[in-house]
Design a protein around this motif. Structure first.
Motif, PDB file in Angstrom:
ATOM      1  N   ILE A 153       0.824  -1.213   0.000  1.00  0.00           N
ATOM      2  CA  ILE A 153       0.000   0.000   0.000  1.00  0.00           C
ATOM      3  C   ILE A 153       0.856   1.261   0.000  1.00  0.00           C
ATOM      4  N   MET A 154       2.181   1.082  -0.120  1.00  0.00           N
ATOM      5  CA  MET A 154       3.135   2.196  -0.220  1.00  0.00           C
ATOM      6  C   MET A 154       3.050   3.145   0.974  1.00  0.00           C
ATOM      7  N   SER A 155       3.131   2.569   2.168  1.00  0.00           N
ATOM      8  CA  SER A 155       3.141   3.388   3.378  1.00  0.00           C
ATOM      9  C   SER A 155       4.370   4.294   3.391  1.00  0.00           C
ATOM     10  N   PRO A 156       4.242   5.519   3.844  1.00  0.00           N
ATOM     11  CA  PRO A 156       5.373   6.444   3.840  1.00  0.00           C
ATOM     12  C   PRO A 156       6.300   6.253   5.033  1.00  0.00           C
ATOM     13  N   SER A 157       7.527   6.690   4.868  1.00  0.00           N
ATOM     14  CA  SER A 157       8.516   6.857   5.948  1.00  0.00           C
ATOM     15  C   SER A 157       9.101   5.566   6.496  1.00  0.00           C
ATOM     16  N   ILE A 158       8.926   4.441   5.797  1.00  0.00           N
ATOM     17  CA  ILE A 158       9.533   3.189   6.237  1.00  0.00           C
ATOM     18  C   ILE A 158      10.067   2.376   5.044  1.00  0.00           C
ATOM     19  N   PRO A 159      10.822   2.995   4.144  1.00  0.00           N
ATOM     20  CA  PRO A 159      11.246   2.265   2.941  1.00  0.00           C
ATOM     21  C   PRO A 159      12.109   1.042   3.220  1.00  0.00           C
ATOM     22  N   LEU A 160      12.951   1.079   4.244  1.00  0.00           N
ATOM     23  CA  LEU A 160      13.796  -0.084   4.516  1.00  0.00           C
ATOM     24  C   LEU A 160      12.975  -1.215   5.132  1.00  0.00           C
ATOM     25  N   TYR A 161      12.055  -0.878   6.001  1.00  0.00           N
ATOM     26  CA  TYR A 161      11.135  -1.879   6.544  1.00  0.00           C
ATOM     27  C   TYR A 161      10.343  -2.525   5.414  1.00  0.00           C
ATOM     28  N   GLU A 162       9.837  -1.711   4.511  1.00  0.00           N
ATOM     29  CA  GLU A 162       9.064  -2.228   3.390  1.00  0.00           C
ATOM     30  C   GLU A 162       9.915  -3.100   2.476  1.00  0.00           C
ATOM     31  N   THR A 163      11.148  -2.712   2.258  1.00  0.00           N
ATOM     32  CA  THR A 163      12.055  -3.524   1.445  1.00  0.00           C
ATOM     33  C   THR A 163      12.236  -4.905   2.058  1.00  0.00           C
ATOM     34  N   ALA A 164      12.464  -4.934   3.369  1.00  0.00           N
ATOM     35  CA  ALA A 164      12.643  -6.211   4.063  1.00  0.00           C
ATOM     36  C   ALA A 164      11.373  -7.051   4.006  1.00  0.00           C
ATOM     37  N   LYS A 165      10.228  -6.412   4.209  1.00  0.00           N
ATOM     38  CA  LYS A 165       8.976  -7.166   4.239  1.00  0.00           C
ATOM     39  C   LYS A 165       8.581  -7.657   2.845  1.00  0.00           C
ATOM     40  N   ALA A 166       8.913  -6.912   1.816  1.00  0.00           N
ATOM     41  CA  ALA A 166       8.699  -7.415   0.459  1.00  0.00           C
ATOM     42  C   ALA A 166       9.590  -8.622   0.204  1.00  0.00           C
TER      43      ALA A 166
END
Length: 256
Positions: A153-166
């Protein structure tokens, strides 16, 4: 009598859970212990972890806690070995530990990148490496990797967290193939906007809760228990022929 399912196959089953002292992790520990599983869990929060283990042990549950930073791979694998010595080889591993620290992508350093990927991804692989031989020798088991809808859902302000979770999705798919012939199932459990005390303390204001509910197909808010009940199913023999899949527990999120 509870209105939720009981899983006979989980009774006395050795389970390892990371990040089990609070939030979703605490709910996982409580639910598996209630099913009669033998639960070993780690967390950096020593006081909370010890208190939870003491409470459940006093209630007659087989629960052990080891204070451990999962980014210290050697210490974490040693903790897993300690649980195996006490409870038997793990038949269930739940890679739950993570940290969604907010950050500005423009200020990320190589050291911070490594730190965020270590706490949100790296430990999951090495925990699988630690449990797989014993799990295979015991006849198989279930590994559950926690993802997140944040990157979807492209949540803001956590790109590294999102990278890991992807990346959890790729790790789940690849390891399902690697471990499947040893009767080890690997799946991802992907929470939506779970309301925990930490989220309420740090991020979620009344207007945020309204916005979350507006994005969901279902009314109400997700709790850690909603995730734990899905984990029970994925750990139990009821899901014996399910592997390499991603299960969203998000109340039907629509990013529009």
């Amino acid at each position: 009598m509870t209105r939720f399912a009981r899983y006979p196959s989980l009774k006395d089953r050795p389970v390892v859970i990371s990040g089990g002292a609070s939030g979703i992790g605490e709910s996982l520990v409580r639910h598996f212990a209630d099913q009669g599983a033998r639960v070993g869990f780690v967390d950096i929060a020593e006081a909370a972890g010890a208190a939870l283990a003491a409470e459940l042990t006093a209630a007659g549950r087989a629960v052990r806690f080891t204070r451990c930073d999962v980014t210290d791979i050697e210490a974490y694998q040693a903790a897993i070995a300690g649980f195996a010595a006490a409870h038997g080889a793990a038949r269930v591993l739940i890679n739950n530990a993570a940290h969604d620290q907010r950050h500005n992508w423009a200020e990320v350093t190589p050291a911070y990148w490594d730190e965020r990927l270590a706490v949100n991804l790296k430990h999951a692989f090495f925990a699988m490496q630690a449990v797989a031989p014993g799990m295979a020798a015991a006849g198989g088991g279930s590994i559950i990797n926690f993802g997140s809808i944040s990157w979807m859902i492209m949540s803001p302000s956590i790109p590294l967290y999102e990278t890991a979770k992807a990346a959890v999705h790729g790790l789940t798919r690849s390891m399902a193939r690697e471990l499947g012939r040893s009767a080890i199932r690997v799946n991802s459990l992907v929470p939506g906007a779970v309301v925990t005390p930490r989220q309420l303390d740090l991020w979620l204001k009344p207007e945020d809760l309204k916005d979350i509910e507006a994005h969901q197909a279902l009314s109400g808010h997700l709790t850690p228990d909603d995730c734990a009940r899905m984990a029970l199913f994925l750990a139990a023999d009821d899901s014996a022929m399910i592997s390499g899949q991603h299960f969203l527990v998000d109340a039907g999120w629509a990013n529009s």
